[in-house]
Write a protein that holds these residues in place. Structure first.
Motif, PDB file in Angstrom:
ATOM      1  N   THR A   1       0.831  -1.203   0.000  1.00 31.86           N
ATOM      2  CA  THR A   1       0.000   0.000   0.000  1.00 31.86           C
ATOM      3  C   THR A   1       0.864   1.252   0.000  1.00 31.86           C
ATOM      4  N   PRO A   2       0.566   2.230  -0.877  1.00 37.54           N
ATOM      5  CA  PRO A   2       1.362   3.460  -0.926  1.00 37.54           C
ATOM      6  C   PRO A   2       0.822   4.541   0.001  1.00 37.54           C
ATOM      7  N   SER A   3       1.657   5.539   0.251  1.00 38.03           N
ATOM      8  CA  SER A   3       1.189   6.780   0.856  1.00 38.03           C
ATOM      9  C   SER A   3       0.331   7.516  -0.172  1.00 38.03           C
TER      10      SER A   3
ATOM     11  N   ASN B   1      -2.831  -7.415   7.196  1.00 36.29           N
ATOM     12  CA  ASN B   1      -3.338  -6.372   6.312  1.00 36.29           C
ATOM     13  C   ASN B   1      -3.243  -4.996   6.962  1.00 36.29           C
ATOM     14  N   HIS B   2      -3.324  -3.957   6.131  1.00 42.41           N
ATOM     15  CA  HIS B   2      -3.220  -2.607   6.676  1.00 42.41           C
ATOM     16  C   HIS B   2      -3.932  -1.602   5.777  1.00 42.41           C
ATOM     17  N   GLU B   3      -4.357  -0.520   6.395  1.00 43.14           N
ATOM     18  CA  GLU B   3      -4.972   0.620   5.720  1.00 43.14           C
ATOM     19  C   GLU B   3      -4.148   1.859   6.032  1.00 43.14           C
ATOM     20  N   VAL B   4      -3.824   2.642   5.002  1.00 43.67           N
ATOM     21  CA  VAL B   4      -3.022   3.848   5.187  1.00 43.67           C
ATOM     22  C   VAL B   4      -3.934   5.069   5.183  1.00 43.67           C
ATOM     23  N   ARG B   5      -3.903   5.821   6.274  1.00 47.67           N
ATOM     24  CA  ARG B   5      -4.508   7.148   6.361  1.00 47.67           C
ATOM     25  C   ARG B   5      -3.401   8.052   6.898  1.00 47.67           C
ATOM     26  N   TRP B   6      -2.549   8.464   5.985  1.00 45.90           N
ATOM     27  CA  TRP B   6      -1.299   9.132   6.329  1.00 45.90           C
ATOM     28  C   TRP B   6      -1.511  10.278   7.325  1.00 45.90           C
ATOM     29  N   PRO B   7      -0.669  10.327   8.376  1.00 41.72           N
ATOM     30  CA  PRO B   7       0.527   9.523   8.633  1.00 41.72           C
ATOM     31  C   PRO B   7       0.263   8.224   9.390  1.00 41.72           C
ATOM     32  N   TYR B   8      -1.025   7.877   9.588  1.00 37.04           N
ATOM     33  CA  TYR B   8      -1.329   6.674  10.358  1.00 37.04           C
ATOM     34  C   TYR B   8      -1.433   5.452   9.453  1.00 37.04           C
TER      35      TYR B   8
END
Length: 414
Positions: A248-250, A300-307
Protein backbone atom coordinates in the motif's frame (compact mmCIF):
# COMPACT_ATOMS: atom_id res chain seq x y z
CA UNK A 1 -7.93 3.40 22.16
CA UNK A 2 -11.61 3.10 22.95
CA UNK A 3 -13.48 -0.12 22.26
CA UNK A 4 -16.94 0.87 21.07
CA UNK A 5 -18.54 -2.47 20.26
CA UNK A 6 -18.02 -6.16 19.65
CA UNK A 7 -20.08 -8.82 17.86
CA UNK A 8 -18.93 -12.48 17.99
CA UNK A 9 -19.74 -14.35 14.78
CA UNK A 10 -19.34 -18.03 15.58
CA UNK A 11 -16.71 -20.72 15.21
CA UNK A 12 -12.98 -20.15 15.48
CA UNK A 13 -11.18 -19.34 12.23
CA UNK A 14 -14.43 -18.65 10.37
CA UNK A 15 -14.02 -14.90 9.70
CA UNK A 16 -11.85 -13.47 6.91
CA UNK A 17 -11.51 -9.98 5.40
CA UNK A 18 -13.95 -7.08 5.62
CA UNK A 19 -15.01 -3.83 3.95
CA UNK A 20 -16.64 -0.71 5.36
CA UNK A 21 -18.92 1.67 3.47
CA UNK A 22 -17.81 5.29 3.74
CA UNK A 23 -21.09 7.19 3.59
CA UNK A 24 -22.52 8.02 7.00
CA UNK A 25 -26.07 7.26 5.86
CA UNK A 26 -24.95 3.76 4.80
CA UNK A 27 -23.44 2.38 8.04
CA UNK A 28 -22.67 -1.12 6.78
CA UNK A 29 -19.71 -3.45 7.11
CA UNK A 30 -19.32 -6.53 4.93
CA UNK A 31 -17.59 -9.56 6.47
CA UNK A 32 -16.23 -12.54 4.53
CA UNK A 33 -17.01 -15.93 6.06
CA UNK A 34 -14.76 -18.92 5.54
CA UNK A 35 -13.78 -22.30 6.92
CA UNK A 36 -10.09 -22.05 7.79
CA UNK A 37 -10.55 -24.14 10.91
CA UNK A 38 -12.86 -27.13 11.11
CA UNK A 39 -16.29 -25.53 10.84
CA UNK A 40 -18.07 -22.36 9.81
CA UNK A 41 -20.11 -20.80 7.00
CA UNK A 42 -19.01 -19.91 3.47
CA UNK A 43 -20.29 -16.55 2.29
CA UNK A 44 -20.84 -13.00 3.54
CA UNK A 45 -22.31 -11.32 6.60
CA UNK A 46 -23.73 -7.79 6.50
CA UNK A 47 -23.36 -5.85 9.74
CA UNK A 48 -25.22 -2.65 10.58
CA UNK A 49 -23.08 -0.09 12.41
CA UNK A 50 -25.85 2.46 12.77
CA UNK A 51 -24.97 2.25 16.45
CA UNK A 52 -21.22 1.44 16.47
CA UNK A 53 -21.48 0.44 20.12
CA UNK A 54 -23.96 -2.30 19.19
CA UNK A 55 -23.04 -3.91 15.85
CA UNK A 56 -25.97 -5.89 14.46
CA UNK A 57 -25.96 -8.79 12.01
CA UNK A 58 -28.74 -8.01 9.53
CA UNK A 59 -28.10 -10.38 6.60
CA UNK A 60 -26.25 -13.58 5.73
CA UNK A 61 -25.47 -14.77 2.21
CA UNK A 62 -24.31 -18.38 1.94
CA UNK A 63 -23.26 -20.49 -1.02
CA UNK A 64 -25.84 -23.18 -1.67
CA UNK A 65 -25.01 -26.74 -0.50
CA UNK A 66 -22.16 -25.51 1.67
CA UNK A 67 -21.03 -28.94 2.81
CA UNK A 68 -20.38 -30.02 -0.78
CA UNK A 69 -18.02 -27.11 -1.43
CA UNK A 70 -14.34 -27.74 -0.75
CA UNK A 71 -11.73 -25.29 0.63
CA UNK A 72 -12.33 -22.05 2.50
CA UNK A 73 -15.18 -20.27 0.71
CA UNK A 74 -15.28 -16.49 1.25
CA UNK A 75 -12.00 -14.58 1.51
CA UNK A 76 -12.14 -10.91 0.46
CA UNK A 77 -15.10 -8.54 0.05
CA UNK A 78 -15.48 -5.05 -1.42
CA UNK A 79 -18.39 -2.74 -2.28
CA UNK A 80 -19.02 -0.31 -5.14
CA UNK A 81 -21.59 2.07 -6.55
CA UNK A 82 -22.79 2.14 -10.15
CA UNK A 83 -25.71 4.09 -11.65
CA UNK A 84 -26.99 5.05 -8.18
CA UNK A 85 -27.08 1.47 -6.96
CA UNK A 86 -24.80 -0.17 -4.39
CA UNK A 87 -23.25 -3.61 -4.71
CA UNK A 88 -20.87 -5.88 -2.87
CA UNK A 89 -18.43 -8.33 -4.43
CA UNK A 90 -17.53 -11.41 -2.41
CA UNK A 91 -14.48 -13.35 -3.58
CA UNK A 92 -14.78 -17.13 -3.34
CA UNK A 93 -12.39 -20.08 -3.42
CA UNK A 94 -13.63 -23.62 -3.89
CA UNK A 95 -11.44 -26.64 -4.57
CA UNK A 96 -11.54 -29.82 -6.58
CA UNK A 97 -13.90 -32.54 -5.41
CA UNK A 98 -16.92 -30.27 -5.10
CA UNK A 99 -19.02 -27.82 -7.12
CA UNK A 100 -18.18 -24.30 -8.32
CA UNK A 101 -14.42 -24.71 -8.67
CA UNK A 102 -14.55 -22.08 -11.42
CA UNK A 103 -16.50 -19.53 -9.35
CA UNK A 104 -14.41 -16.48 -8.48
CA UNK A 105 -16.93 -14.04 -7.06
CA UNK A 106 -20.58 -13.30 -6.46
CA UNK A 107 -22.12 -9.82 -6.76
CA UNK A 108 -25.04 -8.77 -4.56
CA UNK A 109 -27.23 -5.68 -4.91
CA UNK A 110 -27.38 -4.07 -1.45
CA UNK A 111 -28.90 -0.73 -2.43
CA UNK A 112 -31.97 -0.89 -0.23
CA UNK A 113 -30.37 -1.85 3.06
CA UNK A 114 -31.25 -1.97 5.91
CA UNK A 115 -34.20 -3.87 4.40
CA UNK A 116 -32.46 -7.24 4.15
CA UNK A 117 -35.32 -8.72 2.13
CA UNK A 118 -34.23 -6.59 -0.84
CA UNK A 119 -30.68 -7.99 -1.10
CA UNK A 120 -30.39 -9.98 -4.31
CA UNK A 121 -27.73 -11.77 -6.27
CA UNK A 122 -27.08 -10.15 -9.65
CA UNK A 123 -24.07 -12.00 -11.09
CA UNK A 124 -21.46 -14.69 -10.63
CA UNK A 125 -18.01 -14.31 -12.15
CA UNK A 126 -16.56 -17.59 -13.39
CA UNK A 127 -13.22 -18.52 -14.95
CA UNK A 128 -13.45 -22.14 -16.15
CA UNK A 129 -9.87 -22.07 -17.44
CA UNK A 130 -8.55 -20.87 -14.07
CA UNK A 131 -10.20 -23.05 -11.41
CA UNK A 132 -9.71 -22.23 -7.76
CA UNK A 133 -11.48 -18.88 -7.54
CA UNK A 134 -10.30 -15.43 -6.51
CA UNK A 135 -8.27 -14.87 -3.35
CA UNK A 136 -7.90 -11.11 -2.95
CA UNK A 137 -9.76 -8.35 -4.79
CA UNK A 138 -9.64 -4.56 -5.06
CA UNK A 139 -12.24 -2.22 -6.56
CA UNK A 140 -11.09 1.04 -8.13
CA UNK A 141 -12.87 3.95 -9.73
CA UNK A 142 -10.61 4.79 -12.65
CA UNK A 143 -10.05 8.32 -13.93
CA UNK A 144 -12.11 7.28 -16.98
CA UNK A 145 -15.07 7.06 -14.51
CA UNK A 146 -15.49 3.30 -14.97
CA UNK A 147 -15.36 1.02 -11.92
CA UNK A 148 -13.02 -1.96 -12.14
CA UNK A 149 -12.50 -5.13 -10.16
CA UNK A 150 -8.89 -6.31 -9.87
CA UNK A 151 -8.59 -9.94 -8.79
CA UNK A 152 -6.05 -12.61 -8.08
CA UNK A 153 -6.63 -15.90 -9.86
CA UNK A 154 -4.68 -18.89 -11.07
CA UNK A 155 -3.12 -16.62 -13.68
CA UNK A 156 0.26 -14.93 -14.28
CA UNK A 157 -1.24 -11.58 -13.34
CA UNK A 158 -4.20 -9.70 -11.87
CA UNK A 159 -7.41 -9.98 -13.88
CA UNK A 160 -9.44 -6.80 -14.49
CA UNK A 161 -13.24 -6.71 -14.88
CA UNK A 162 -15.51 -3.79 -15.74
CA UNK A 163 -18.13 -3.98 -12.98
CA UNK A 164 -20.52 -1.63 -14.75
CA UNK A 165 -20.63 -4.01 -17.70
CA UNK A 166 -21.29 -6.96 -15.39
CA UNK A 167 -24.22 -5.45 -13.49
CA UNK A 168 -25.62 -4.06 -16.75
CA UNK A 169 -25.72 -7.61 -18.11
CA UNK A 170 -22.61 -7.92 -20.30
CA UNK A 171 -20.65 -10.43 -18.25
CA UNK A 172 -19.28 -12.14 -21.35
CA UNK A 173 -17.19 -9.11 -22.37
CA UNK A 174 -16.46 -7.71 -18.92
CA UNK A 175 -12.88 -8.98 -18.53
CA UNK A 176 -10.96 -6.07 -19.99
CA UNK A 177 -7.33 -6.69 -19.09
CA UNK A 178 -4.64 -8.24 -16.95
CA UNK A 179 -1.71 -6.73 -15.05
CA UNK A 180 1.16 -9.20 -15.52
CA UNK A 181 3.68 -10.35 -12.96
CA UNK A 182 7.12 -9.94 -14.55
CA UNK A 183 8.99 -13.17 -15.08
CA UNK A 184 11.89 -13.70 -12.71
CA UNK A 185 14.00 -16.50 -11.24
CA UNK A 186 11.24 -16.78 -8.62
CA UNK A 187 8.60 -17.65 -11.21
CA UNK A 188 8.11 -18.04 -14.93
CA UNK A 189 5.21 -18.92 -17.20
CA UNK A 190 2.13 -19.93 -15.25
CA UNK A 191 4.16 -20.31 -12.06
CA UNK A 192 3.76 -16.71 -10.98
CA UNK A 193 0.99 -14.51 -9.67
CA UNK A 194 -0.13 -11.79 -7.28
CA UNK A 195 -1.35 -12.22 -3.74
CA UNK A 196 -2.66 -8.74 -3.02
CA UNK A 197 -2.75 -5.24 -4.51
CA UNK A 198 -3.92 -1.64 -4.31
CA UNK A 199 -4.86 0.74 -7.12
CA UNK A 200 -4.81 4.52 -6.80
CA UNK A 201 -4.41 7.78 -8.68
CA UNK A 202 -0.85 9.16 -8.78
CA UNK A 203 -1.10 12.97 -8.87
CA UNK A 204 2.49 13.73 -9.91
CA UNK A 205 2.17 11.76 -13.15
CA UNK A 206 -1.60 11.79 -13.69
CA UNK A 207 -1.53 8.00 -13.91
CA UNK A 208 -3.77 5.34 -12.41
CA UNK A 209 -1.23 3.14 -10.65
CA UNK A 210 -1.36 -0.50 -9.61
CA UNK A 211 0.69 -1.64 -6.60
CA UNK A 212 0.93 -5.44 -6.50
CA UNK A 213 2.68 -7.93 -4.24
CA UNK A 214 3.41 -11.39 -5.55
CA UNK A 215 6.05 -13.65 -7.06
CA UNK A 216 9.50 -12.16 -6.56
CA UNK A 217 8.44 -9.05 -4.64
CA UNK A 218 6.38 -5.96 -5.48
CA UNK A 219 5.51 -4.21 -8.75
CA UNK A 220 4.08 -0.82 -9.69
CA UNK A 221 2.32 -0.40 -13.04
CA UNK A 222 0.67 2.44 -14.89
CA UNK A 223 -2.84 1.12 -15.62
CA UNK A 224 -4.26 4.29 -17.17
CA UNK A 225 -4.58 2.25 -20.37
CA UNK A 226 -5.95 -0.99 -19.01
CA UNK A 227 -5.24 -2.89 -22.20
CA UNK A 228 -1.56 -1.94 -22.05
CA UNK A 229 -0.24 -1.79 -18.47
CA UNK A 230 3.27 -0.33 -18.27
CA UNK A 231 5.72 -1.39 -15.58
CA UNK A 232 7.07 1.65 -13.72
CA UNK A 233 8.93 0.44 -10.62
CA UNK A 234 9.98 -2.91 -9.18
CA UNK A 235 10.90 -3.88 -5.64
CA UNK A 236 12.75 -7.16 -6.03
CA UNK A 237 15.89 -8.74 -4.65
CA UNK A 238 14.78 -7.71 -1.15
CA UNK A 239 16.40 -9.66 1.65
CA UNK A 240 13.83 -12.03 3.14
CA UNK A 241 11.22 -11.47 0.42
CA UNK A 242 10.53 -14.06 -2.27
CA UNK A 243 6.78 -13.41 -2.48
CA UNK A 244 5.03 -10.12 -1.73
CA UNK A 245 1.70 -9.76 0.04
CA UNK A 246 -0.21 -6.60 1.01
CA UNK A 247 1.34 -3.51 -0.61
CA UNK A 248 0.00 0.00 0.00
CA UNK A 249 1.36 3.46 -0.93
CA UNK A 250 1.19 6.78 0.86
CA UNK A 251 -1.36 9.17 -0.71
CA UNK A 252 1.33 10.86 -2.81
CA UNK A 253 2.88 7.56 -3.87
CA UNK A 254 6.32 8.29 -2.42
CA UNK A 255 6.35 5.69 0.36
CA UNK A 256 5.02 2.13 0.33
CA UNK A 257 4.23 -0.28 3.16
CA UNK A 258 4.91 -3.89 2.20
CA UNK A 259 3.90 -7.10 3.97
CA UNK A 260 5.28 -10.61 3.55
CA UNK A 261 3.26 -13.56 4.86
CA UNK A 262 5.51 -15.57 7.15
CA UNK A 263 6.19 -15.71 10.87
CA UNK A 264 8.63 -13.08 12.21
CA UNK A 265 8.23 -10.86 9.11
CA UNK A 266 7.74 -7.14 9.84
CA UNK A 267 6.05 -4.58 7.65
CA UNK A 268 8.78 -3.01 5.54
CA UNK A 269 8.65 0.69 4.61
CA UNK A 270 10.29 1.79 1.35
CA UNK A 271 11.06 5.24 -0.04
CA UNK A 272 10.39 5.27 -3.80
CA UNK A 273 11.81 8.74 -4.41
CA UNK A 274 14.95 7.52 -6.24
CA UNK A 275 12.74 5.57 -8.64
CA UNK A 276 10.19 8.37 -9.00
CA UNK A 277 13.01 10.73 -9.96
CA UNK A 278 14.34 8.27 -12.55
CA UNK A 279 17.59 7.48 -10.77
CA UNK A 280 16.76 3.75 -10.48
CA UNK A 281 14.02 1.39 -11.62
CA UNK A 282 14.34 -1.13 -8.76
CA UNK A 283 14.23 -0.39 -5.03
CA UNK A 284 15.38 -3.21 -2.76
CA UNK A 285 16.29 -1.68 0.61
CA UNK A 286 13.64 -0.61 3.14
CA UNK A 287 14.23 2.54 5.15
CA UNK A 288 12.45 1.18 8.25
CA UNK A 289 10.14 -1.54 9.50
CA UNK A 290 7.32 -2.11 11.97
CA UNK A 291 6.21 -5.09 13.99
CA UNK A 292 4.18 -5.39 17.16
CA UNK A 293 5.83 -8.59 18.42
CA UNK A 294 8.75 -10.14 16.54
CA UNK A 295 7.46 -13.64 17.35
CA UNK A 296 4.25 -13.08 15.39
CA UNK A 297 3.20 -11.65 12.02
CA UNK A 298 1.54 -8.40 11.01
CA UNK A 299 -1.09 -8.74 8.28
CA UNK A 300 -3.34 -6.37 6.31
CA UNK A 301 -3.22 -2.61 6.68
CA UNK A 302 -4.97 0.62 5.72
CA UNK A 303 -3.02 3.85 5.19
CA UNK A 304 -4.51 7.15 6.36
CA UNK A 305 -1.30 9.13 6.33
CA UNK A 306 0.53 9.52 8.63
CA UNK A 307 -1.33 6.67 10.36
CA UNK A 308 -1.16 3.04 9.33
CA UNK A 309 -3.96 0.85 10.72
CA UNK A 310 -2.92 -2.80 10.92
CA UNK A 311 -4.82 -6.02 11.48
CA UNK A 312 -1.99 -7.84 13.19
CA UNK A 313 -3.26 -11.42 13.58
CA UNK A 314 -2.31 -12.44 17.15
CA UNK A 315 -1.40 -8.83 17.99
CA UNK A 316 -4.87 -7.50 17.17
CA UNK A 317 -5.35 -3.92 16.03
CA UNK A 318 -2.09 -1.97 15.79
CA UNK A 319 -1.77 1.68 14.74
CA UNK A 320 1.54 3.37 14.00
CA UNK A 321 2.55 6.84 12.86
CA UNK A 322 4.83 7.47 9.86
CA UNK A 323 5.33 11.22 10.13
CA UNK A 324 8.99 10.25 10.29
CA UNK A 325 9.04 7.32 7.83
CA UNK A 326 12.46 6.31 9.13
CA UNK A 327 11.06 5.81 12.64
CA UNK A 328 7.56 4.29 12.84
CA UNK A 329 5.95 4.92 16.23
CA UNK A 330 3.10 2.90 17.74
CA UNK A 331 0.24 5.19 18.78
CA UNK A 332 -2.55 2.69 19.53
CA UNK A 333 -3.32 -0.99 19.92
CA UNK A 334 -5.89 -3.47 21.19
CA UNK A 335 -5.62 -7.26 21.32
CA UNK A 336 -8.76 -8.79 19.81
CA UNK A 337 -7.71 -12.43 20.32
CA UNK A 338 -6.13 -13.95 23.43
CA UNK A 339 -7.40 -17.50 22.97
CA UNK A 340 -5.56 -20.77 22.37
CA UNK A 341 -4.03 -22.02 19.15
CA UNK A 342 -6.19 -24.24 16.95
CA UNK A 343 -4.91 -27.78 16.57
CA UNK A 344 -3.86 -28.55 13.02
CA UNK A 345 -3.50 -24.90 11.97
CA UNK A 346 -0.42 -22.63 12.06
CA UNK A 347 -0.52 -20.78 15.37
CA UNK A 348 0.29 -17.35 13.91
CA UNK A 349 -2.71 -17.38 11.53
CA UNK A 350 -5.40 -16.38 14.01
CA UNK A 351 -6.80 -13.16 15.39
CA UNK A 352 -7.21 -9.85 13.55
CA UNK A 353 -7.53 -10.51 9.81
CA UNK A 354 -9.07 -7.41 8.19
CA UNK A 355 -9.19 -3.70 9.01
CA UNK A 356 -10.92 -0.66 7.57
CA UNK A 357 -11.38 3.00 8.49
CA UNK A 358 -14.33 5.31 7.81
CA UNK A 359 -12.82 8.61 6.72
CA UNK A 360 -15.78 10.78 7.65
CA UNK A 361 -15.64 10.16 11.40
CA UNK A 362 -12.58 7.96 12.04
CA UNK A 363 -14.48 4.77 12.92
CA UNK A 364 -12.11 1.78 12.91
CA UNK A 365 -13.41 -1.75 12.29
CA UNK A 366 -11.57 -5.06 12.71
CA UNK A 367 -12.63 -8.51 11.54
CA UNK A 368 -11.08 -11.15 13.79
CA UNK A 369 -10.83 -14.73 12.54
CA UNK A 370 -12.11 -16.15 15.82
CA UNK A 371 -13.76 -13.37 17.83
CA UNK A 372 -15.81 -11.57 15.16
CA UNK A 373 -16.28 -7.85 14.53
CA UNK A 374 -14.86 -5.02 16.67
CA UNK A 375 -15.40 -1.26 16.45
CA UNK A 376 -12.98 1.35 17.82
CA UNK A 377 -12.18 5.03 18.06
CA UNK A 378 -8.69 6.40 18.55
CA UNK A 379 -8.23 9.45 20.77
CA UNK A 380 -7.63 12.54 18.64
CA UNK A 381 -8.55 10.83 15.36
CA UNK A 382 -11.94 12.22 14.35
CA UNK A 383 -11.70 11.41 10.65
CA UNK A 384 -9.29 11.72 7.76
CA UNK A 385 -8.75 13.99 4.78
CA UNK A 386 -5.31 13.82 3.21
CA UNK A 387 -5.19 17.54 2.52
CA UNK A 388 -5.27 18.20 6.26
CA UNK A 389 -1.88 16.46 6.37
CA UNK A 390 -0.39 18.10 3.29
CA UNK A 391 -1.17 15.04 1.16
CA UNK A 392 -3.59 14.27 -1.70
CA UNK A 393 -6.94 13.08 -0.39
CA UNK A 394 -6.35 9.56 -1.68
CA UNK A 395 -6.86 6.27 0.14
CA UNK A 396 -8.50 2.91 -0.50
CA UNK A 397 -11.87 4.66 0.00
CA UNK A 398 -13.34 5.49 -3.41
CA UNK A 399 -15.30 8.63 -4.33
CA UNK A 400 -18.08 7.10 -6.40
CA UNK A 401 -19.84 10.36 -7.28
CA UNK A 402 -17.04 12.75 -8.22
CA UNK A 403 -14.22 12.65 -10.77
CA UNK A 404 -10.56 12.52 -9.80
CA UNK A 405 -9.35 15.91 -8.56
CA UNK A 406 -6.56 17.05 -10.88
CA UNK A 407 -5.20 20.31 -9.59
CA UNK A 408 -2.80 22.22 -11.88
CA UNK A 409 0.76 22.63 -10.61
CA UNK A 410 2.37 26.03 -11.11
CA UNK A 411 5.63 26.13 -13.03
CA UNK A 412 8.54 28.29 -11.96
CA UNK A 413 9.74 30.92 -14.41
CA UNK A 414 12.99 30.12 -16.19
Amino acid sequence: MEVLGHLPLGAQLSVADMDLEQEMDRPYAYISRMVYGWEGPKGTDIISLEDPENPELIYEWRIENQDLHQRTGGMDVKHFKWNDRYYLVQSLQFGQGGPNTDLGAVILDVTDLPDASTVREVARIREPDMPGGFHNIFIYKHQNDRVYLFTTARAPGALIYDLGMIVDGDLENARVGMVPVPESPMGRGAGRGYHDFYVGYHPDTGEDRFYGGGTGGYYIYDVTDLENPELRITLTGISGVSYGHTFTPSPDGRYVIAETEYQYAPLRIFDLQPALEGEVTNVRSPISAFTADWRNLVHNHEVRWPYVFVSGYLDGLQIFNLQDPNNPVTVGYYDTYIGPTVEGRPAMFNGAFGVDVRNEDGLIVISDMSTGVWTFKMDGFQGWNGEHWGQPNISSAQDWDNPVVKRPVSEEDD
